[in-house]
Design a protein around this motif. Structure first.
Motif, PDB file in Angstrom:
ATOM      1  N   GLY A  11      32.402  47.414  30.933  1.00 40.81           N
ATOM      2  CA  GLY A  11      32.638  48.838  30.806  1.00 40.81           C
ATOM      3  C   GLY A  11      33.253  49.159  29.466  1.00 40.81           C
ATOM      4  O   GLY A  11      33.433  48.292  28.605  1.00 40.81           O
ATOM      5  N   PRO A  12      33.611  50.435  29.262  1.00 39.31           N
ATOM      6  CA  PRO A  12      34.191  50.829  27.977  1.00 39.31           C
ATOM      7  C   PRO A  12      35.668  50.484  27.883  1.00 39.31           C
ATOM      8  O   PRO A  12      36.324  50.168  28.876  1.00 39.31           O
ATOM      9  CB  PRO A  12      33.979  52.349  27.981  1.00 39.31           C
ATOM     10  CG  PRO A  12      34.039  52.722  29.432  1.00 39.31           C
ATOM     11  CD  PRO A  12      33.444  51.565  30.185  1.00 39.31           C
ATOM     12  N   GLY A  13      36.189  50.542  26.665  1.00 32.13           N
ATOM     13  CA  GLY A  13      37.617  50.381  26.438  1.00 32.13           C
ATOM     14  C   GLY A  13      38.135  49.046  26.895  1.00 32.13           C
ATOM     15  O   GLY A  13      37.626  47.983  26.530  1.00 32.13           O
ATOM     16  N   ARG A  14      39.160  49.073  27.728  1.00 39.14           N
ATOM     17  CA  ARG A  14      39.835  47.852  28.143  1.00 39.14           C
ATOM     18  C   ARG A  14      38.967  46.967  29.012  1.00 39.14           C
ATOM     19  O   ARG A  14      39.217  45.771  29.128  1.00 39.14           O
ATOM     20  CB  ARG A  14      41.120  48.213  28.901  1.00 39.14           C
ATOM     21  CG  ARG A  14      40.894  49.119  30.103  1.00 39.14           C
ATOM     22  CD  ARG A  14      42.219  49.625  30.659  1.00 39.14           C
ATOM     23  NE  ARG A  14      43.074  48.521  31.041  1.00 39.14           N
ATOM     24  CZ  ARG A  14      43.024  47.934  32.238  1.00 39.14           C
ATOM     25  NH1 ARG A  14      42.145  48.340  33.132  1.00 39.14           N
ATOM     26  NH2 ARG A  14      43.840  46.946  32.525  1.00 39.14           N
ATOM     27  N   MET A  15      37.923  47.501  29.644  1.00 36.40           N
ATOM     28  CA  MET A  15      37.063  46.693  30.504  1.00 36.40           C
ATOM     29  C   MET A  15      36.055  45.871  29.700  1.00 36.40           C
ATOM     30  O   MET A  15      35.190  45.221  30.274  1.00 36.40           O
ATOM     31  CB  MET A  15      36.319  47.571  31.493  1.00 36.40           C
ATOM     32  CG  MET A  15      37.228  48.336  32.442  1.00 36.40           C
ATOM     33  SD  MET A  15      38.473  47.281  33.251  1.00 36.40           S
ATOM     34  CE  MET A  15      37.428  46.246  34.264  1.00 36.40           C
ATOM     35  N   VAL A  53      27.546  52.254  26.374  1.00 37.82           N
ATOM     36  CA  VAL A  53      28.518  51.185  26.597  1.00 37.82           C
ATOM     37  C   VAL A  53      27.771  49.864  26.725  1.00 37.82           C
ATOM     38  O   VAL A  53      26.813  49.757  27.500  1.00 37.82           O
ATOM     39  CB  VAL A  53      29.347  51.447  27.865  1.00 37.82           C
ATOM     40  CG1 VAL A  53      30.317  50.291  28.111  1.00 37.82           C
ATOM     41  CG2 VAL A  53      30.105  52.761  27.733  1.00 37.82           C
ATOM     42  N   HIS A  54      28.202  48.863  25.972  1.00 37.08           N
ATOM     43  CA  HIS A  54      27.541  47.570  25.984  1.00 37.08           C
ATOM     44  C   HIS A  54      28.073  46.733  27.135  1.00 37.08           C
ATOM     45  O   HIS A  54      29.266  46.410  27.189  1.00 37.08           O
ATOM     46  CB  HIS A  54      27.777  46.851  24.655  1.00 37.08           C
ATOM     47  CG  HIS A  54      26.812  45.735  24.422  1.00 37.08           C
ATOM     48  ND1 HIS A  54      27.040  44.719  23.519  1.00 37.08           N
ATOM     49  CD2 HIS A  54      25.595  45.468  24.970  1.00 37.08           C
ATOM     50  CE1 HIS A  54      26.011  43.888  23.521  1.00 37.08           C
ATOM     51  NE2 HIS A  54      25.131  44.316  24.390  1.00 37.08           N
ATOM     52  N   GLY A  59      40.553  43.149  32.315  1.00 34.35           N
ATOM     53  CA  GLY A  59      40.831  44.206  31.353  1.00 34.35           C
ATOM     54  C   GLY A  59      41.765  43.684  30.282  1.00 34.35           C
ATOM     55  O   GLY A  59      42.444  42.664  30.449  1.00 34.35           O
ATOM     56  N   THR A  60      41.786  44.381  29.167  1.00 37.44           N
ATOM     57  CA  THR A  60      42.649  43.981  28.064  1.00 37.44           C
ATOM     58  C   THR A  60      44.117  43.995  28.487  1.00 37.44           C
ATOM     59  O   THR A  60      44.556  44.907  29.198  1.00 37.44           O
ATOM     60  CB  THR A  60      42.433  44.927  26.870  1.00 37.44           C
ATOM     61  OG1 THR A  60      41.044  44.978  26.570  1.00 37.44           O
ATOM     62  CG2 THR A  60      43.187  44.438  25.658  1.00 37.44           C
ATOM     63  N   LEU A 111      48.334  43.880  36.075  1.00 40.34           N
ATOM     64  CA  LEU A 111      47.111  44.667  36.203  1.00 40.34           C
ATOM     65  C   LEU A 111      47.308  46.058  35.621  1.00 40.34           C
ATOM     66  O   LEU A 111      48.433  46.539  35.479  1.00 40.34           O
ATOM     67  CB  LEU A 111      46.690  44.778  37.674  1.00 40.34           C
ATOM     68  CG  LEU A 111      46.347  43.464  38.397  1.00 40.34           C
ATOM     69  CD1 LEU A 111      46.090  43.745  39.871  1.00 40.34           C
ATOM     70  CD2 LEU A 111      45.137  42.812  37.763  1.00 40.34           C
ATOM     71  N   GLY A 112      46.212  46.669  35.301  1.00 40.26           N
ATOM     72  CA  GLY A 112      46.208  48.059  34.860  1.00 40.26           C
ATOM     73  C   GLY A 112      45.268  48.856  35.747  1.00 40.26           C
ATOM     74  O   GLY A 112      44.894  48.410  36.839  1.00 40.26           O
ATOM     75  N   PRO A 113      44.877  50.052  35.332  1.00 34.66           N
ATOM     76  CA  PRO A 113      43.907  50.839  36.100  1.00 34.66           C
ATOM     77  C   PRO A 113      42.601  50.062  36.272  1.00 34.66           C
ATOM     78  O   PRO A 113      42.082  49.471  35.329  1.00 34.66           O
ATOM     79  CB  PRO A 113      43.702  52.094  35.239  1.00 34.66           C
ATOM     80  CG  PRO A 113      44.923  52.177  34.383  1.00 34.66           C
ATOM     81  CD  PRO A 113      45.339  50.770  34.116  1.00 34.66           C
ATOM     82  N   LEU A 114      42.069  50.047  37.487  1.00 36.92           N
ATOM     83  CA  LEU A 114      40.868  49.300  37.804  1.00 36.92           C
ATOM     84  C   LEU A 114      39.762  50.230  38.276  1.00 36.92           C
ATOM     85  O   LEU A 114      40.040  51.279  38.882  1.00 36.92           O
ATOM     86  CB  LEU A 114      41.151  48.261  38.903  1.00 36.92           C
ATOM     87  CG  LEU A 114      42.166  47.171  38.559  1.00 36.92           C
ATOM     88  CD1 LEU A 114      42.475  46.326  39.795  1.00 36.92           C
ATOM     89  CD2 LEU A 114      41.639  46.282  37.440  1.00 36.92           C
TER      90      LEU A 114
END
Length: 413
Positions: free
Chosen positions: A373-377, A90-91, A282-283, A294-297
């Motif tokens: 982080g990965p994905g939405r983060m 993960v970048h 997040g996205t 907000l979404g999952p954090l």
């Protein structure tokens, strides 16, 4: 800096003065290059020591070796200069601004000392005032940057691995900018050149720049205070996060240290929130005084300062009045030291200060975000362009108001 004083103002030298002036004529190449290398090494050693301490605190040294802690510390130092790093594929591109600020402070302090050491090089104050070209500051800054870059390149070659792959190009660009801006200004101030050069600038420009810096500092303090208040209000949430992580005392200490490094990032988020555009965690998320989506954090203590998702209380809209009030107060305090009885000049100073402050804060906001982080983060940080636009309007109005009040006091008194 005595070498830059006009000849008519120098006192008669005493027997030991010539020997002391020799300390300001040491080889510029050696001094500047060594100062840059030392500036980089000081913060690098701090990060290496922190990496070893963190390795030991994690599991009392049961896994890995001290060199693993050293590598993590070196990668953290590179991340403070914008390298980014890959963690389990993960970048991560977010910059720990607390560590970056420490690097900038060290560069500033050593730049001041370097400027004083090379003040005897080049023409004296009279010659500079007469237009003689002086390359002392430029040469010292370039050599200072070269010394810093050598340490960075060596660190990257020793610490980088194919799995982490930090970006050396980004590190080089960030170091050139930091040493050129922070270090270059420090060398100019320490050598006395800045006082000579700025004396030729219009008073309005100097007043606007001073007011812009004061507004930016005061606003940073305000953003930090709002962040602390929000964290204290939901302190139970932060404690709950720590308890759910089931961390050992050593790992908890390490996590608290990481939070401390990210406090400047969180303060930049808080400042963007107060201006109105807010930020994303997040996205497809949004945190503003008028709406919170907000979404999952992730489980991270600093995120306890976030407001609850859904409709916001009516009083949060009043927070939008804080930035212009701070700008007006700071502008008024500074511009009283640069009195003018012309309304047009006062308007130019106040509006110019607001514009410069908005640009400065937008730069800080752009550095505070990134992928964590990965994905939405992969999208975390302020909305920089909107922050710039709102800052121009907000700080501009506040700076204009403070400047006009200061001018009214001058005309009245």
């Amino acid at each position: 800096m005595t070498s830059l004083l006009p000849a008519s103002r120098r006192s008669v030298r005493e027997p030991g003065v010539e020997r002391s002036d020799a300390t300001h004529r040491r080889p510029l190449v050696l001094l500047a290059t060594l100062a840059g290398a030392v500036a980089a090494t000081v913060t690098l050693v701090v990060c290496l020591a922190a990496g070893v301490v963190g390795w030991f605190l994690t599991d009392a040294g049961a896994h890995g070796a001290p060199r693993d802690g050293l590598r993590v510390g070196a990668l953290g130092w590179l991340m403070a200069h914008g390298s980014g790093v890959r963690v389990n594929g993960v970048h991560v591109t977010a910059v720990p601004l607390g560590l970056t600020l420490l690097c900038a402070v060290v560069v500033w302090r050593l730049g001041l000392r370097l400027g004083d050491s090379v003040s005897g090089h080049g023409p004296d104050a009279d010659a500079i005032a007469d237009g003689v070209r002086d390359w002392t500051v430029g040469s010292a800054t370039a050599l200072f940057t070269a010394g810093y870059l050598v340490v960075a390149v060596v660190t990257d070659r020793l610490a980088a691995t194919p799995s982490t792959s930090p970006s050396l190009a980004s590190v080089v660009v960030r170091i050139v900018l930091m040493c050129g801006l922070v270090g270059g200004v420090a060398v100019a101030v320490g050598s006395g050149r800045a006082a000579i050069w700025t004396s030729f600038l219009p008073v309005s420009l100097r007043a606007a720049a001073a007011a812009a810096w004061r507004i930016l500092v005061w606003y940073a303090v305000l953003a930090a205070v709002v962040l602390v208040v929000a964290l204290v209000v939901d302190w139970d949430g932060a404690v709950n996060v720590m308890s759910q992580l089931h961390t050992s005392p050593g790992a908890a200490t390490l996590l608290i240290g990481l939070c401390a490094l990210l406090v400047p990032n969180a303060a930049a988020f808080s400042g963007s929130y107060l201006l109105g555009p807010g930020f994303a965690v997040g996205t497809h998320t949004l945190v503003t005084p008028t709406a919170v989506v907000l979404g999952p954090l992730p489980m991270f203590p600093l995120l306890a300062a976030l407001p609850d998702a859904g409709p916001t209380p009516g009083w949060t809209v009043a927070l939008l009045a804080l930035p212009p009030l701070v700008a007006a107060a700071a502008s008024y305090r500074v511009l009283r030291r640069y009195p003018t009885d012309r309304w047009d000049d006062a308007a130019l100073r106040g509006a110019g200060a607001g514009l410069l402050c908005a640009v400065g804060f937008a730069v800080v906001a752009s550095l505070s975000g990134g992928a964590v982080g990965p994905g939405r983060m992969a999208q975390v940080g302020p909305f920089v362009f909107q922050v710039l636009l709102h800052g121009i309007a907000t700080f501009g109005v506040g700076g204009l108001l403070g400047s006009l009040v200061a001018t009214w006091r001058v005309r009245r008194g």
